[in-house]
Enzyme design. Structure first.
Site: not given
Ligand code: GLN
Length: 542
Positions: A19, A382, A509, A511
């Site tokens: 990759g 998240c 996210h 990142e």
């Molecule tokens: N488990 C949590 C949710 O579904 C957070 C998900 C995550 O961190 N990607 O909302």
């Protein structure tokens, strides 16, 4: 079809950095002004990696258009600096689903449905469709797995067929292999590569270029030998040694002439690459002046690939801050009130990344509390934001039973709740999370607004649960600031704390959008804050 195709296969063993090779080549072609896209064909039967345990597969990378993809798509985006789409990742599961759906609709008009030609046709269709929609000068196609695996055979057969249907110089086959070193005899061994190429040849594919991974330089005589046995000119046998930084790989491959050989095979104009900025970036990555250490408190930390984009984004923000960012990988379950001082001794910031399920949550909350009380920079991503919210509810608002409904469905204080449109998705879990890019409005005067330098941003999501707005006033009164909102649905996307210098939780996210030469603003701000923390007496940071 004018687009040229480069196929990248792997031989001998997995984890050779196929990759990275594909992505690095993409960078070298772009540096020459060619338009590049990259796709990955994954040989597993899952429709996408979204339902797989991170220990099985590493991180799930999410594109703007909401596809859950292989982590290599993240490498591609970071190296070629393009936002990719669901067209850039196809799995055997998707191919079979499409073929079987068509069969159920009578699409094969009574024919017997077979791997050849129906599965291989579907594979070719997806490559052609991606090319048609994305219109690159050059499409790089990485075939997952190792040549010889049963799973990847239909993909190899499909690309063999594709070559026969195109012009002679329209395709280039690159085979990435390993040249192991035997310490007992002090020799580099070429036999595994010879066998792997033979295997490819037996299915009708003759590689044009060999990229040979090795721990030691491969001298000319060895390259000549490999070339002779594998039917490849010696100059097209490219040494690929270990790099000091991932981002140095394009520069090393450039020196070895990879791009020149590929352009020759494809009959494309040889151009001088402009790698000035990339070189500067690699230089700051390798030789920074400062250093800091971030504790990454997660559930799957034994497998660093489970947090690949987070680790890369930290590296990018190190580059932007002229600092080496060391990561202390902390198993969330190990963090307890009793050992927290010891665990976070010498740490400059705490990051709690995304995750699912119950395991490790209490440890993550201890970490969030530690950062909050010690005024240490905290970055919750998240699940990491949800953790910060629950911890605040329990210890500041005094709601001892506060929880996320993901874990405790009956709590009186479901501060993190299932999103309304997710209620019916708990059984059919594949591809039903809130996925992809959504708009986020930033509050004037907030830290987030300052870091981004604009009022509206678009960030990628992958979650089912969300801050419960019925508690918003309680949280505000207790010192939580909601500084990012989804304008359409009123979802809280960013939280900050009023009496803390740098405590940020984001429901998305970030990142996934960080690039080596353009660190994500929040990651950049986090490392800035961590360096500041380091320079100040603990608890005294202004
Ligand atoms: N488990 C949590 C949710 O579904 C957070 C998900 C995550 O961190 N990607 O909302």
């Amino acid at each position: 079809m004018d687009t040229k195709l480069i196929f990248v296969t792997g031989g001998v063993v997995s984890s050779l950095g196929k990759g990275i090779t594909a992505a690095a080549l993409g960078r070298l072609l772009k540096a020459r002004g060619y338009g590049v896209s990259i796709m990955k064909l994954d040989p597993y039967l899952n429709v996408d990696p979204g339902t797989m345990n991170p220990y099985q597969h590493g991180e799930v990378f999410v594109t703007d258009d909401g596809a859950e993809t292989d982590l290599d798509i993240g490498h591609y985006e970071r190296f070629i600096n393009e936002d990719l789409t669901k067209l850039n990742n196809t799995t055997t599961g998707q191919i079979y689903s499409a073929v079987l759906d068509r069969e159920r609709c009578g699409g094969y008009q009574g024919g017997t449905v077979q791997v050849i030609p129906h599965i291989t046709d579907e594979i070719k269709l997806r490559i052609r469709r991606a090319i048609q929609k994305l219109q690159p000068h050059i499409m790089i196609v990485e075939i997952g797995g190792t040549v010889g695996d049963i799973e990847s055979q239909p993909f190899l057969e499909a690309i063999r067929q594709l070559k026969t249907q195109l012009e002679g110089d329209q395709c280039c086959f690159i085979h990435v292999t390993l040249i192991p070193y035997l310490s007992a005899s002090g020799e580099l061994k070429t036999k595994p590569t010879q066998h792997s190429v033979k295997e490819l040849q037996s299915i009708g594919i003759q590689p044009d270029v060999l990229v040979c991974r090795s721990d030691y330089p491969i001298d000319r005589s060895i390259r000549a030998k490999i070339g002779l046995f594998c039917n490849v000119p010696e100059d097209y046998v490219i040494e690929n040694l270990n790099a000091r930084s991932l981002y140095e790989v394009p520069l090393m491959l450039e020196e070895r002439g990879l791009c020149r050989s590929v352009l020759k095979v494809l009959g494309l104009e040889q151009r001088e690459p402009d790698l000035t900025e990339w070189r500067k970036m690699v230089e700051s990555d390798i030789n920074p002046s400062n250093e800091c250490t971030i504790a990454l408190v997660g559930k799957y930390v034994e497998l660093h690939d489970a947090y690949l984009s987070v680790a890369e984004a930290l590296r990018h923000s190190g580059i932007a801050n002229n600092a080496r960012v060391n990561i202390k990988w902390v198993v969330a379950e190990d963090v307890q009130e009793g050992n927290v001082d010891e665990i976070f001794e010498g740490i400059d910031g705490i990051l709690v990344p995304g995750g699912f399920g119950e395991r490790g949550l209490e440890g993550m909350m201890v970490a969030a509390r530690y950062a909050r009380e010690h005024k240490m920079p905290y970055f919750g991503i998240c699940l990491g934001m949800q953790i910060a919210v629950i911890e605040y509810a329990r210890h500041v608002l005094g709601w001892k039973d506060a929880h996320s409904k993901e874990v405790d469905f009956n709590t009186k204080h479901p501060v993190i709740d299932l999103m309304e449109d997710q209620v019916n998705n708990l059984e059919r879990i594949g591809g039903t999370l809130r996925l992809g890019s959504y708009t986020c409005h930033l509050e004037p005067g907030s830290l987030a607004r300052k870091m981004y330098g604009k009022d509206e941003v678009h960030e990628r999501h992958r979650h089912r649960y969300e801050f419960n707005n019925s508690f918003v006033e309680d949280f505000k009164a207790a010192g939580v600031k909601f500084t990012g909102w989804n304008p359409r649905r009123g979802l809280a996307e960013i939280i900050e704390l009023s009496d803390h210098p740098w405590f940020v939780g984001v429901q998305f996210h970030p990142e996934l959008k960080s690039r080596p030469d353009n660190a994500h603003p929040i990651f950049k701000g986090f490392i800035e804050a961590a360096l500041l923390w380091q320079n100040n007496a603990k608890g005294d940071i202004k």
